[in-house]
Design a protein around this motif. Structure first.
Motif, PDB file in Angstrom:
ATOM      1  N   GLU A  49      33.490  41.429  43.161  1.00 22.32           N
ATOM      2  CA  GLU A  49      34.267  41.581  41.925  1.00 22.32           C
ATOM      3  C   GLU A  49      33.903  42.889  41.215  1.00 22.32           C
ATOM      4  O   GLU A  49      34.783  43.613  40.738  1.00 22.32           O
ATOM      5  CB  GLU A  49      33.981  40.384  41.022  1.00 22.32           C
ATOM      6  CG  GLU A  49      34.883  40.258  39.834  1.00 22.32           C
ATOM      7  CD  GLU A  49      34.640  38.948  39.119  1.00 22.32           C
ATOM      8  OE1 GLU A  49      35.610  38.214  38.909  1.00 22.32           O
ATOM      9  OE2 GLU A  49      33.473  38.668  38.776  1.00 22.32           O
ATOM     10  N   PHE A 137      49.423  38.078  38.862  1.00 18.37           N
ATOM     11  CA  PHE A 137      48.662  37.836  40.072  1.00 18.37           C
ATOM     12  C   PHE A 137      49.234  36.636  40.824  1.00 18.37           C
ATOM     13  O   PHE A 137      50.051  35.892  40.299  1.00 18.37           O
ATOM     14  CB  PHE A 137      47.189  37.619  39.721  1.00 18.37           C
ATOM     15  CG  PHE A 137      46.598  38.793  38.986  1.00 18.37           C
ATOM     16  CD1 PHE A 137      46.235  39.941  39.667  1.00 18.37           C
ATOM     17  CD2 PHE A 137      46.422  38.765  37.612  1.00 18.37           C
ATOM     18  CE1 PHE A 137      45.708  41.037  38.999  1.00 18.37           C
ATOM     19  CE2 PHE A 137      45.885  39.843  36.936  1.00 18.37           C
ATOM     20  CZ  PHE A 137      45.531  40.984  37.635  1.00 18.37           C
ATOM     21  N   ILE A 142      45.607  32.651  36.556  1.00 17.22           N
ATOM     22  CA  ILE A 142      45.097  33.906  36.001  1.00 17.22           C
ATOM     23  C   ILE A 142      46.149  34.487  35.065  1.00 17.22           C
ATOM     24  O   ILE A 142      47.306  34.659  35.438  1.00 17.22           O
ATOM     25  CB  ILE A 142      44.744  34.894  37.129  1.00 17.22           C
ATOM     26  CG1 ILE A 142      43.666  34.268  38.018  1.00 17.22           C
ATOM     27  CG2 ILE A 142      44.288  36.217  36.559  1.00 17.22           C
ATOM     28  CD1 ILE A 142      43.371  35.059  39.240  1.00 17.22           C
ATOM     29  N   CYS A 153      46.029  47.372  38.773  1.00 16.01           N
ATOM     30  CA  CYS A 153      45.539  46.022  39.026  1.00 16.01           C
ATOM     31  C   CYS A 153      45.330  45.838  40.520  1.00 16.01           C
ATOM     32  O   CYS A 153      45.999  46.483  41.326  1.00 16.01           O
ATOM     33  CB  CYS A 153      46.529  44.983  38.522  1.00 16.01           C
ATOM     34  SG  CYS A 153      46.943  45.170  36.783  1.00 16.01           S
ATOM     35  N   GLU A 155      44.080  42.653  43.580  1.00 16.14           N
ATOM     36  CA  GLU A 155      43.640  41.302  43.910  1.00 16.14           C
ATOM     37  C   GLU A 155      43.411  41.197  45.406  1.00 16.14           C
ATOM     38  O   GLU A 155      44.067  41.868  46.197  1.00 16.14           O
ATOM     39  CB  GLU A 155      44.640  40.248  43.438  1.00 16.14           C
ATOM     40  CG  GLU A 155      45.916  40.154  44.220  1.00 16.14           C
ATOM     41  CD  GLU A 155      46.779  38.995  43.756  1.00 16.14           C
ATOM     42  OE1 GLU A 155      46.393  37.845  43.997  1.00 16.14           O
ATOM     43  OE2 GLU A 155      47.825  39.262  43.166  1.00 16.14           O
ATOM     44  N   ARG A 157      41.476  38.275  48.517  1.00 14.94           N
ATOM     45  CA  ARG A 157      40.708  37.087  48.890  1.00 14.94           C
ATOM     46  C   ARG A 157      39.773  37.477  50.037  1.00 14.94           C
ATOM     47  O   ARG A 157      40.162  37.404  51.194  1.00 14.94           O
ATOM     48  CB  ARG A 157      41.620  35.951  49.328  1.00 14.94           C
ATOM     49  CG  ARG A 157      42.312  35.257  48.207  1.00 14.94           C
ATOM     50  CD  ARG A 157      42.989  33.977  48.689  1.00 14.94           C
ATOM     51  NE  ARG A 157      43.609  33.292  47.602  1.00 14.94           N
ATOM     52  CZ  ARG A 157      42.997  32.408  46.814  1.00 14.94           C
ATOM     53  NH1 ARG A 157      41.742  32.124  47.010  1.00 14.94           N
ATOM     54  NH2 ARG A 157      43.645  31.829  45.838  1.00 14.94           N
ATOM     55  N   LEU A 172      39.468  34.041  45.181  1.00 15.43           N
ATOM     56  CA  LEU A 172      40.425  35.034  44.685  1.00 15.43           C
ATOM     57  C   LEU A 172      39.704  35.918  43.674  1.00 15.43           C
ATOM     58  O   LEU A 172      39.139  35.437  42.691  1.00 15.43           O
ATOM     59  CB  LEU A 172      41.625  34.356  44.024  1.00 15.43           C
ATOM     60  CG  LEU A 172      42.641  35.301  43.389  1.00 15.43           C
ATOM     61  CD1 LEU A 172      43.270  36.200  44.461  1.00 15.43           C
ATOM     62  CD2 LEU A 172      43.706  34.523  42.651  1.00 15.43           C
ATOM     63  N   VAL A 174      40.208  39.287  41.221  1.00 14.60           N
ATOM     64  CA  VAL A 174      41.188  40.174  40.609  1.00 14.60           C
ATOM     65  C   VAL A 174      40.476  41.173  39.709  1.00 14.60           C
ATOM     66  O   VAL A 174      39.373  40.921  39.225  1.00 14.60           O
ATOM     67  CB  VAL A 174      42.247  39.392  39.793  1.00 14.60           C
ATOM     68  CG1 VAL A 174      43.010  38.434  40.673  1.00 14.60           C
ATOM     69  CG2 VAL A 174      41.624  38.662  38.636  1.00 14.60           C
TER      70      VAL A 174
END
Length: 183
Positions: A49, A137, A142, A153, A155, A157, A172, A174
């Motif tokens: 993250e 997202f 979210i 932005c 995102e 996995r 997930l 983001v």
């Protein structure tokens, strides 16, 4: 009968506590492994993250400097791209190549990955909004991010594994970042 029970309950034999320890030890070991696995997974997700957040933060700082000199604070990309990978983006390819490179660099040292850093970076879905807008997202849980300044932005996995090896998990992750407003 009562006398017999009192005598039996008060009599101590060698090794009585060893039986209790032998019964409790497997549960204690299982609990300890569970705590270690959960803590490691939290740390691994936080590391990915952070790498993604820093990549969006660094990428949103790439301006079109010729336009900036004329008072226009747009990104190096002038067109919107929504939910594209760095390889799919045609109009945003220049800015997403920067984001891709920064992310791969930031993933160095991240542990728990069940895939290569480049493979993970190739699967990140980027949204580039040079004039601001709203990033939504894939998960409805979210909250969408809305800004009036340039916004990037991302995102993904990632395929991750814990330290104990209790299987692969795919959280997930983001990130979204915009320019800081000038005072």
């Amino acid at each position: 009968m009562n006398r017999f029970l009192n005598r039996y309950l008060r009599t101590q034999s060698r090794g009585q506590s060893a039986v209790l320890v032998a019964l409790i030890l497997p549960f204690l070991m299982g609990f300890t492994l569970l705590v270690v696995e959960v803590a490691e997974r939290w740390l691994e997700v936080a590391m990915v993250e952070d790498a993604l957040q820093q990549a969006t933060r660094s990428t949103v700082q790439h301006f079109n400097y010729a336009a900036l000199a004329q008072g226009d604070d747009r990104l190096a990309s002038h067109t919107e791209c929504r939910a594209v990978t760095a390889r799919q983006a045609s109009d945003c390819k220049a800015i997403l190549n920067i984001a891709h490179t920064i992310l791969v660099t930031n993933l160095t040292g991240v542990r728990g990955m069940n895939e290569s850093h480049a493979a993970l970076a190739d699967r990140v879905r980027w949204t580039v909004l040079p004039n601001g807008g709203t990033c939504s997202f894939s998960s409805n849980a979210i909250v969408p991010v809305t800004e009036t300044t340039p916004l990037i932005c991302a995102e993904v996995r990632p395929q991750m594994r814990g330290i104990v090896g209790w299987g692969v998990y795919t959280p997930l992750i983001v990130a979204a970042d915009t320019l800081d407003p000038l005072p």
